[in-house]
Design a protein around this motif. Structure first.
Motif, PDB file in Angstrom:
ATOM      1  N   PRO A 169       1.962 -10.162  -1.520  1.00  0.00           N
ATOM      2  CA  PRO A 169       1.151 -11.297  -1.992  1.00  0.00           C
ATOM      3  C   PRO A 169       0.356 -12.015  -0.897  1.00  0.00           C
ATOM      4  N   MET A 170       0.831 -11.996   0.361  1.00  0.00           N
ATOM      5  CA  MET A 170       0.077 -12.710   1.412  1.00  0.00           C
ATOM      6  C   MET A 170      -1.309 -12.107   1.601  1.00  0.00           C
ATOM      7  N   TRP A 171      -1.465 -10.793   1.345  1.00  0.00           N
ATOM      8  CA  TRP A 171      -2.779 -10.167   1.489  1.00  0.00           C
ATOM      9  C   TRP A 171      -3.710 -10.627   0.378  1.00  0.00           C
ATOM     10  N   ASN A 172      -3.139 -10.998  -0.773  1.00  0.00           N
ATOM     11  CA  ASN A 172      -3.962 -11.535  -1.861  1.00  0.00           C
ATOM     12  C   ASN A 172      -4.652 -12.818  -1.413  1.00  0.00           C
ATOM     13  N   ASP A 173      -3.937 -13.638  -0.625  1.00  0.00           N
ATOM     14  CA  ASP A 173      -4.527 -14.882  -0.116  1.00  0.00           C
ATOM     15  C   ASP A 173      -5.708 -14.597   0.818  1.00  0.00           C
ATOM     16  N   PHE A 174      -5.545 -13.583   1.682  1.00  0.00           N
ATOM     17  CA  PHE A 174      -6.657 -13.211   2.568  1.00  0.00           C
ATOM     18  C   PHE A 174      -7.824 -12.667   1.754  1.00  0.00           C
ATOM     19  N   ARG A 175      -7.520 -11.892   0.738  1.00  0.00           N
ATOM     20  CA  ARG A 175      -8.570 -11.344  -0.135  1.00  0.00           C
ATOM     21  C   ARG A 175      -9.348 -12.478  -0.810  1.00  0.00           C
ATOM     22  N   GLU A 176      -8.622 -13.472  -1.293  1.00  0.00           N
ATOM     23  CA  GLU A 176      -9.267 -14.604  -1.957  1.00  0.00           C
ATOM     24  C   GLU A 176     -10.163 -15.383  -0.989  1.00  0.00           C
ATOM     25  N   LEU A 177      -9.716 -15.546   0.248  1.00  0.00           N
ATOM     26  CA  LEU A 177     -10.488 -16.279   1.253  1.00  0.00           C
ATOM     27  C   LEU A 177     -11.744 -15.516   1.683  1.00  0.00           C
ATOM     28  N   CYS A 178     -11.634 -14.202   1.812  1.00  0.00           N
ATOM     29  CA  CYS A 178     -12.662 -13.415   2.496  1.00  0.00           C
ATOM     30  C   CYS A 178     -13.586 -12.611   1.592  1.00  0.00           C
ATOM     31  N   TYR A 179     -13.323 -12.592   0.303  1.00  0.00           N
ATOM     32  CA  TYR A 179     -14.124 -11.761  -0.598  1.00  0.00           C
ATOM     33  C   TYR A 179     -14.660 -12.578  -1.760  1.00  0.00           C
ATOM     34  N   GLY A 210     -14.420  -7.954  11.220  1.00  0.00           N
ATOM     35  CA  GLY A 210     -14.835  -6.732  11.903  1.00  0.00           C
ATOM     36  C   GLY A 210     -14.704  -5.495  11.045  1.00  0.00           C
ATOM     37  N   THR A 211     -13.775  -4.627  11.428  1.00  0.00           N
ATOM     38  CA  THR A 211     -13.720  -3.290  10.842  1.00  0.00           C
ATOM     39  C   THR A 211     -12.668  -3.094   9.759  1.00  0.00           C
ATOM     40  N   SER A 212     -11.927  -4.108   9.387  1.00  0.00           N
ATOM     41  CA  SER A 212     -10.830  -3.944   8.435  1.00  0.00           C
ATOM     42  C   SER A 212     -11.180  -4.503   7.066  1.00  0.00           C
ATOM     43  N   CYS A 213     -10.331  -4.196   6.090  1.00  0.00           N
ATOM     44  CA  CYS A 213     -10.572  -4.687   4.736  1.00  0.00           C
ATOM     45  C   CYS A 213      -9.252  -4.867   3.996  1.00  0.00           C
ATOM     46  N   CYS A 214      -9.305  -5.626   2.925  1.00  0.00           N
ATOM     47  CA  CYS A 214      -8.178  -5.734   1.999  1.00  0.00           C
ATOM     48  C   CYS A 214      -8.465  -4.776   0.851  1.00  0.00           C
ATOM     49  N   ARG A 215      -7.445  -4.022   0.463  1.00  0.00           N
ATOM     50  CA  ARG A 215      -7.638  -3.122  -0.669  1.00  0.00           C
ATOM     51  C   ARG A 215      -6.373  -3.062  -1.500  1.00  0.00           C
ATOM     52  N   LYS A 216      -6.565  -2.700  -2.761  1.00  0.00           N
ATOM     53  CA  LYS A 216      -5.442  -2.621  -3.688  1.00  0.00           C
ATOM     54  C   LYS A 216      -5.423  -1.220  -4.286  1.00  0.00           C
ATOM     55  N   HIS A 217      -4.250  -0.649  -4.334  1.00  0.00           N
ATOM     56  CA  HIS A 217      -4.105   0.655  -4.965  1.00  0.00           C
ATOM     57  C   HIS A 217      -4.278   0.501  -6.471  1.00  0.00           C
ATOM     58  N   PRO A 218      -4.788   1.526  -7.142  1.00  0.00           N
ATOM     59  CA  PRO A 218      -5.122   1.405  -8.567  1.00  0.00           C
ATOM     60  C   PRO A 218      -4.008   0.833  -9.451  1.00  0.00           C
ATOM     61  N   LYS A 219      -2.774   1.168  -9.182  1.00  0.00           N
ATOM     62  CA  LYS A 219      -1.686   0.664 -10.020  1.00  0.00           C
ATOM     63  C   LYS A 219      -0.938  -0.501  -9.369  1.00  0.00           C
ATOM     64  N   GLY A 220      -1.436  -0.989  -8.236  1.00  0.00           N
ATOM     65  CA  GLY A 220      -0.763  -2.065  -7.528  1.00  0.00           C
ATOM     66  C   GLY A 220      -1.146  -3.432  -8.045  1.00  0.00           C
ATOM     67  N   LYS A 221      -0.279  -4.405  -7.770  1.00  0.00           N
ATOM     68  CA  LYS A 221      -0.627  -5.778  -8.143  1.00  0.00           C
ATOM     69  C   LYS A 221      -0.989  -6.618  -6.923  1.00  0.00           C
ATOM     70  N   ASN A 222      -0.632  -6.154  -5.741  1.00  0.00           N
ATOM     71  CA  ASN A 222      -0.934  -6.877  -4.510  1.00  0.00           C
ATOM     72  C   ASN A 222      -1.834  -6.039  -3.610  1.00  0.00           C
ATOM     73  N   TYR A 223      -2.587  -6.748  -2.774  1.00  0.00           N
ATOM     74  CA  TYR A 223      -3.457  -6.091  -1.814  1.00  0.00           C
ATOM     75  C   TYR A 223      -2.679  -5.699  -0.568  1.00  0.00           C
ATOM     76  N   SER A 224      -3.321  -4.866   0.251  1.00  0.00           N
ATOM     77  CA  SER A 224      -2.814  -4.513   1.573  1.00  0.00           C
ATOM     78  C   SER A 224      -3.976  -4.654   2.552  1.00  0.00           C
ATOM     79  N   LEU A 225      -3.657  -4.672   3.840  1.00  0.00           N
ATOM     80  CA  LEU A 225      -4.683  -4.684   4.882  1.00  0.00           C
ATOM     81  C   LEU A 225      -4.866  -3.255   5.354  1.00  0.00           C
ATOM     82  N   TYR A 226      -6.105  -2.807   5.419  1.00  0.00           N
ATOM     83  CA  TYR A 226      -6.424  -1.454   5.862  1.00  0.00           C
ATOM     84  C   TYR A 226      -7.299  -1.547   7.101  1.00  0.00           C
ATOM     85  N   MET A 227      -6.896  -0.851   8.157  1.00  0.00           N
ATOM     86  CA  MET A 227      -7.678  -0.836   9.393  1.00  0.00           C
ATOM     87  C   MET A 227      -8.019   0.607   9.737  1.00  0.00           C
ATOM     88  N   ARG A 228      -9.179   0.775  10.330  1.00  0.00           N
ATOM     89  CA  ARG A 228      -9.572   2.095  10.816  1.00  0.00           C
ATOM     90  C   ARG A 228     -10.098   1.944  12.240  1.00  0.00           C
TER      91      ARG A 228
END
Length: 184
Positions: A73-83, A20-38
């Motif tokens: 790191p768990m968000w990295n797994d979602f990123r790998e599955l969904c992107y 739906g409306t959310s995404c995984c994103r990584k901050h420029p200096k980060g090594k792991n993703y986060s979940l972002y919802m709006r």
């Protein structure tokens, strides 16, 4: 690093809202993703999702129209599955993990009813043919029209009957819990 115990219900919320409306994103200096919802038009629905995922929040949700998890790191797994190549791309393994809860989250983020037909907007997703094939395989045949999954009246009835019990209580208390459109 914080450790998380992801419960199956929470996993369905995540999988559905990524469709739906959310995404995984990584901050420029980060090594792991986060979940972002709006939030979209229903702030109460957004608050429900934030409550389900509050233990993963970077900061406690108070008010507002955005929410972000802490990087992990768990968000990295979602990123790998969904992107794929930086874009959300639907695939059978992702869709095959959905339960009625995940489908209801996706529907509440991007779907609604027009007349006697249910629909889900899919403009944010790559590979509409896979979506159509998956819905057909799980006995909800559909058409893709104007970047929307559209179910015929009978399939709409069965689909809504399956997912509506998963809606939050405040929606079930309404005479019509669905987002309604005049035109598809």
């Amino acid at each position: 690093m914080r450790t998380f115990q992801l419960h199956s219900y929470q996993k369905q919320v995540i999988l559905g809202t990524l469709l739906g409306t959310s995404c995984c994103r990584k901050h420029p200096k980060g090594k792991n993703y986060s979940l972002y919802m709006r939030a979209t038009d229903d702030l109460n629905w957004f608050r429900v999702k934030c409550k389900h995922l509050e233990e993963y929040a970077r900061d406690p949700y108070s008010e507002g129209r955005t929410w972000e998890s802490c990087s992990h790191p768990m968000w990295n797994d979602f990123r790998e599955l969904c992107y794929e190549n930086g874009k959300k791309k639907v695939n059978m393994p992702w869709l095959d993990t959905l339960s009625d809860v995940g489908l209801s989250i996706w529907f509440l983020d991007k779907g609604g009813v027009c007349g006697n037909k249910a629909y889900i907007r899919v403009a944010n997703l790559e590979d509409h043919a896979t979506i159509k094939r998956w819905f057909s395989e799980v006995n909800y045949p559909c058409q893709i029209k104007k970047k929307m999954v559209v179910f015929d009246p009978e399939t709409s009835r069965r689909f809504l009957k399956a997912i509506t019990p998963c809606f939050p209580k405040y929606l079930l208390e309404r005479s019509n819990p669905y987002r309604v459109r005049k035109y598809l």
